[in-house]
Design a protein around this motif. Structure first.
Motif, PDB file in Angstrom:
ATOM      1  N   ARG A 196       9.430  44.071  25.506  1.00 29.05           N
ATOM      2  CA  ARG A 196      10.630  43.738  26.284  1.00 29.05           C
ATOM      3  C   ARG A 196      10.661  44.581  27.568  1.00 29.05           C
ATOM      4  O   ARG A 196      11.589  45.357  27.796  1.00 29.05           O
ATOM      5  CB  ARG A 196      11.899  43.983  25.457  1.00 29.05           C
ATOM      6  N   PRO A 197       9.674  44.437  28.442  1.00 25.24           N
ATOM      7  CA  PRO A 197       9.657  45.247  29.661  1.00 25.24           C
ATOM      8  C   PRO A 197      10.618  44.691  30.712  1.00 25.24           C
ATOM      9  O   PRO A 197      10.999  43.519  30.679  1.00 25.24           O
ATOM     10  CB  PRO A 197       8.214  45.143  30.138  1.00 25.24           C
ATOM     11  N   ALA A 245      15.340  47.288  26.736  1.00 24.58           N
ATOM     12  CA  ALA A 245      13.956  47.289  27.230  1.00 24.58           C
ATOM     13  C   ALA A 245      13.159  48.381  26.535  1.00 24.58           C
ATOM     14  O   ALA A 245      13.652  49.501  26.353  1.00 24.58           O
ATOM     15  CB  ALA A 245      13.942  47.496  28.743  1.00 24.58           C
ATOM     16  N   ASP A 246      11.937  48.055  26.147  1.00 19.97           N
ATOM     17  CA  ASP A 246      11.105  49.110  25.565  1.00 19.97           C
ATOM     18  C   ASP A 246      10.292  49.829  26.632  1.00 19.97           C
ATOM     19  O   ASP A 246       9.962  51.006  26.474  1.00 19.97           O
ATOM     20  CB  ASP A 246      10.216  48.570  24.432  1.00 19.97           C
ATOM     21  N   VAL A 247      10.000  49.145  27.738  1.00 20.22           N
ATOM     22  CA  VAL A 247       9.396  49.794  28.898  1.00 20.22           C
ATOM     23  C   VAL A 247      10.222  49.399  30.123  1.00 20.22           C
ATOM     24  O   VAL A 247      10.379  48.213  30.425  1.00 20.22           O
ATOM     25  CB  VAL A 247       7.928  49.389  29.096  1.00 20.22           C
ATOM     26  N   ARG A 264      11.111  53.586  27.146  1.00 19.85           N
ATOM     27  CA  ARG A 264       9.966  54.290  27.721  1.00 19.85           C
ATOM     28  C   ARG A 264      10.079  54.104  29.235  1.00 19.85           C
ATOM     29  O   ARG A 264       9.834  53.034  29.765  1.00 19.85           O
ATOM     30  CB  ARG A 264       8.651  53.729  27.203  1.00 19.85           C
ATOM     31  N   LEU A 265      10.505  55.152  29.901  1.00 21.91           N
ATOM     32  CA  LEU A 265      10.849  55.043  31.314  1.00 21.91           C
ATOM     33  C   LEU A 265       9.675  55.446  32.204  1.00 21.91           C
ATOM     34  O   LEU A 265       9.096  56.527  32.048  1.00 21.91           O
ATOM     35  CB  LEU A 265      12.060  55.931  31.627  1.00 21.91           C
ATOM     36  N   ALA A 306       3.387  39.715  25.545  1.00 21.02           N
ATOM     37  CA  ALA A 306       4.271  39.353  24.435  1.00 21.02           C
ATOM     38  C   ALA A 306       5.621  38.849  24.927  1.00 21.02           C
ATOM     39  O   ALA A 306       6.334  38.168  24.189  1.00 21.02           O
ATOM     40  CB  ALA A 306       4.462  40.571  23.514  1.00 21.02           C
ATOM     41  N   TRP A 307       5.990  39.209  26.138  1.00 21.91           N
ATOM     42  CA  TRP A 307       7.305  38.841  26.671  1.00 21.91           C
ATOM     43  C   TRP A 307       7.273  37.536  27.472  1.00 21.91           C
ATOM     44  O   TRP A 307       8.268  37.172  28.106  1.00 21.91           O
ATOM     45  CB  TRP A 307       7.834  39.961  27.553  1.00 21.91           C
TER      46      TRP A 307
END
Length: 566
Positions: free
Chosen positions: A203-204, A268-270, A297-298, A339-340
């Motif tokens: 989920r970036p 968001a994961d990234v 994850r920033l 994946a997104w």
């Protein structure tokens, strides 16, 4: 090789020309008469303002539009204090700017002479560098450093004080070369790390903001987003970094954020933050991105090493200018079969739903539909129209519903400074007279620098000013009703006839009170400003109860009263 002997004022103006200055803004003062005399023989356009706050705001707008330092001249004491609002705005917005202040002569310094101020102390926390030039032969050195500081790393304002006696002294001194902005660039190892983080994501989200952008940088980052199928949001009042009609643009992250977009940022994961400082407004009070250790994850990319890690402990911190980072990201091998894939289309639909006509207008009972006003602007004005605004709830109608056409179509202060809208609109039209410029101004906000309509008339700047007249300081009233329901204090306004005021200045003015009146009024304003090169004002008179697209004062007051009754 040295020049023949010149006065300090002449040395300064010659240096400005070397550094590429074509326009300066200001209010004249006896403390820098020798500079005014040198400008008389130069090809630098000196735009005379009606108040120093307006001049400083215009210099900020110039810096935002061009990427070059906006130049402002003011006199000592009151002139400098008036100009401070523009310097503070430039600092918080990271806008390149140089403010020159006439100062008392060296023979009177430190006596609290007439209008004397110690500018190092006054501006110490709102400028990148503050100095006083005491020797005429050092003017080229100081100016070269001022331009260098204003444009390198995190851009921002510089303040230089000019003692009156120094400016009239003669000196034989060599000129310098033109300044060269310096920006860091990502290492290949950092780009590789970023790509590895992205490849692991599900989920970036890419968040754009900050200053130092160019048209090429915006094009490069669009290519990066497209290649990696990334959803792209823009930070508070940086909505023009990507054309809002671009398939990957999903909205702005700021005041009144779309709740579904806020959830996307939180989940968001990234999160790749390219350019923004991640301040209070962009992060919804440091909530959608928690400080100091975010859940995401920033990846934080910013021009200033001092900014990186100052609030957020990002997993990957990269010191870089925006063109440098965007170019390397555009050249990065894209993530294959991410994946997104498909999330962008869903996020775009969420944005369209968020921009639909608000429920408060759907029953047709409001005489003036402010949502329709924005739709009419988008339909009738060119896509590259520059929209300016200051601070206030009225700006939400532009931020949420207008589709900004990309670099550089938005001029607005992230500092929350009222009084910015009119000077910025006039400056934009002076700088780029072929572009359509529309200013959104609140009634209270307009009155803080509306006198710059006189500047617009003097310099043939055909800006269109839309005044949102609800007869109150709306943002403060909204908070007041939430915290002290029914206890109105200090927020009501008695306003002039803004349309008549525009006519008094020499422009065109109309009053709009019903939805059907607006589109014809805008068409007339567009024709007038193009043909006459003079400003036009459209005053919108509407029910102040319609305080935001999502709430009325009545509902805010009622909900607050219920909470207090518990």
């Amino acid at each position: 090789m040295t020049h023949p002997s010149r006065s300090g004022g002449q040395i300064l103006v010659d240096a400005l020309k070397i550094h590429g200055v074509d326009t300066a803004f200001g209010v004249p003062g006896e403390s820098y008469l020798d500079v005014l005399d040198a400008l008389h023989e130069s090809d630098i356009r000196f735009v005379i303002n009606r108040q120093e706050g307006g001049a400083a705001f215009m210099a900020d707008a110039y810096g935002k539009m061009t990427g070059k330092p906006g130049i402002c001249f003011v006199t000592r004491g009151p002139g400098a204090t008036n100009a401070s609002i523009g310097v503070h705005t430039a600092y918080q917005d990271s806008t390149p700017m140089i403010l020159f202040i006439g100062q008392v002569g060296g023979d009177f310094i430190d006596r609290e002479a007439f209008q004397e101020v110690d500018y190092r102390r006054m501006y110490g926390q709102m400028a990148k560098w503050v100095a006083q030039i005491d020797r005429a032969e050092r003017i080229p050195e100081y100016l070269a450093r001022a331009f260098q500081v204003a444009t390198s790393g995190r851009q921002g304002p510089v303040v230089l004080a000019l003692p009156e006696d120094m400016l009239v002294r003669q000196a034989a001194v060599a000129d310098t070369r033109r300044y060269q902005p310096v920006q860091a660039s990502p290492s290949q190892a950092q780009v590789d790390t970023l790509r590895a983080m992205l490849a692991e994501a599900r989920r970036p989200l890419l968040l754009l903001g900050g200053s130092g952008w160019t048209a090429q940088a915006s094009a490069d980052i669009a290519r990066f987003a497209e290649a990696n199928q990334l959803p792209v949001a823009c930070a508070f009042r940086y909505q023009d970094l990507l054309d809002n009609d671009h398939p990957h643009y999903i909205g702005d992250v700021g005041i009144g954020i779309n709740p579904k977009l806020a959830a996307r940022v939180r989940d968001a994961d990234v999160l790749i933050a390219l350019g923004p400082r991640l301040g209070e407004m962009t992060t919804s009070g440091y909530s959608v991105i928690e400080a100091p250790l975010p859940r995401q994850r920033l990846v934080h990319i910013h021009a200033s090493m001092e900014e990186l890690g100052s609030v957020y402990q990002a997993e990957l911190m990269i010191a870089s200018g925006m063109p440098q980072a965007a170019a390397m990201l555009a050249a990065m091998a894209p993530v294959e079969a991410p994946a997104w894939a498909g999330s962008v289309a869903q996020a775009k639909e969420e944005l369209r739903a968020w921009q639909a006509r608000p429920a408060i207008f759907q029953d047709g009972q409001a005489p003036l539909d402010l949502w329709q006003v924005v739709q009419d602007i988008d339909a009738l004005a060119p896509h590259d129209t520059i929209i300016t605004n200051g601070a206030g709830n009225y700006a939400t109608w532009a931020h949420r519903f207008h589709r900004y056409g990309g670099m550089r179509t938005q001029l607005a202060p992230t500092s929350g400074a009222m009084g910015y809208s009119v000077p910025a609109g006039v400056a934009a039209k002076v700088i780029d007279p072929q572009r359509t410029v529309i200013t959104f101004a609140g009634d209270g906000e307009f009155m803080m620098n509306g006198q710059e309509l006189a500047t617009a008339v003097q310099y043939g700047a055909g800006v269109i000013v839309i005044v949102f007249n609800n007869r109150m300081f709306g943002t403060i009233r909204m908070h007041q009703e939430r915290e002290y329901p029914g206890r109105v204090s200090g927020t009501d306004l008695e306003n002039p006839d803004f349309a008549a005021l525009a006519q008094a200045y020499g422009g065109q003015g109309e009053i709009v009170e019903r939805t059907a009146q607006f589109a014809p009024a805008l068409q007339r304003a567009l024709s007038f400003t193009r043909e006459k090169n003079l400003p036009a004002v459209i005053e919108l008179r509407y029910d102040g109860n319609l305080i935001t697209p999502g709430a009325t004062l009545d509902t805010i007051r009622a909900n607050a009263a219920k909470e207090k009754a518990k």
